[in-house]
Design an enzyme around this catalytic site. Structure first.
Site: not given
Length: 312
Positions: A146, A175, A275
């Site tokens: 991705y 997000n 992350p």
């Protein structure tokens, strides 16, 4: 009336984009192959005379009649569950698919909008992330299908900008949450809500100290729409997301409280290359298009929780 092509039209963000442009003086042609999209996201549009849907895999060559003012390429599995389940398709849609859509845009001299992602920053070494940051990405890790696909898509898009003077814009989406997300898609908001609704333990990876920010879908749509239609933004790359940062550990408590759940928290090993921090610097969006999120987390979560209650 502008004519708009939107790929990934049956997906979470893509379906909302179809609504947004139809509500703003546009004719929309939506494309999806339903690898992760859901017909239920766009079924309400089937009687809309300004909406046309084509079931098509954009990785394969295809032709469309007429010209478009805007081409928005939003087709791609976006959740970890989906892109790890469909790694080849993910790589293809942001390489072959991107080239196919860029060619369509170039042939009709359309403005091209590429859906990019905060994932191109990888596990960032600077915080918050600015558009000029090149990222810290593991090109051979499991998430690279991705991350690197989106980085390649950005490179391809900028080649068409430089070589053909094509008007391109690249929103890097952080997000985002809201109605039409899939319950089990692997992202933190639907995961936590779906678990809390049935009083299951909320799954936290690592110690929960990693941070995320959460932007409500309606706010994101405003940013994408403005970036798409405002003149003079050729070649711009722009972060779109909330700057309100939460530790995952604390966010789990927020969800438990909002759902009034009896859930506890369960800790599992941190996935590879997850992350540790993720929060955008949105100074460019604020200065160039006057955008910043307006929906409070409390209101956005209420709408999202109500949606999940209705579909579960």
């Amino acid at each position: 009336m502008r004519k708009v092509l939107i790929t990934g039209a049956a997906g979470f963000i893509g379906s909302h984009l179809c609504d947004k442009f139809l509500d703003n003086d546009s004719k929309v042609v939506g494309i999806d192959n339903f690898i992760t999209g859901d017909w239920g996201n766009i079924s309400h549009l089937q009687e809309n005379k300004n909406f046309q849907f084509i079931e098509q895999d954009v990785n394969n060559s295809f032709e469309l009649s007429g010209k478009f003012d805007l081409v928005l390429h939003f087709a791609c599995p976006a959740s970890p569950v989906d892109y790890l389940k469909h790694p080849i398709e993910t790589l293809k849609v942001d390489s072959l698919g991107t080239f196919n859509l860029l060619e369509i845009a170039n042939e009709s001299n359309s403005r091209f909008i590429l859906a990019s992602t905060s994932e191109i920053y990888g596990d960032p070494l600077i915080h918050p992330q600015i558009e000029e940051y090149w990222g810290n990405v593991n090109s051979v890790g499991i998430r690279s299908v991705y991350d690197e696909a989106k980085r390649f898509s950005e490179a391809a898009t900028m080649v068409f900008y430089r070589e053909y003077d094509l008007d391109v814009r690249i929103p890097r989406i952080f997000n985002t949450y809201g109605p039409r997300m899939q319950l089990g898609d692997g992202r933190v908001v639907p995961n936590f809500i779906s678990q809390a609704l049935v009083n299951e333990d909320l799954t936290i990876y690592g110690d929960g100290s990693q941070t995320r920010s959460f932007c409500y879908i309606e706010d994101l749509l405003e940013g994408i729409f403005d970036l798409s239609v405002i003149k003079g933004l050729d070649g711009e790359v722009m972060n779109l997301g909330s700057q309100e940062e939460y530790r995952i550990l604390d966010f789990a408590d927020v969800i438990i409280e909002k759902v009034e759940s009896k859930s506890k928290k369960k800790f599992l090993p941190l996935p590879e290359d997850d992350p540790k921090q993720r929060c955008p610097d949105i100074s460019k969006a604020q200065s160039l298009i006057g955008w910043e999120p307006k929906t409070s987390l409390e209101l956005g979560l209420k709408k999202t929780i109500d949606y999940f209650k209705n579909i579960s």
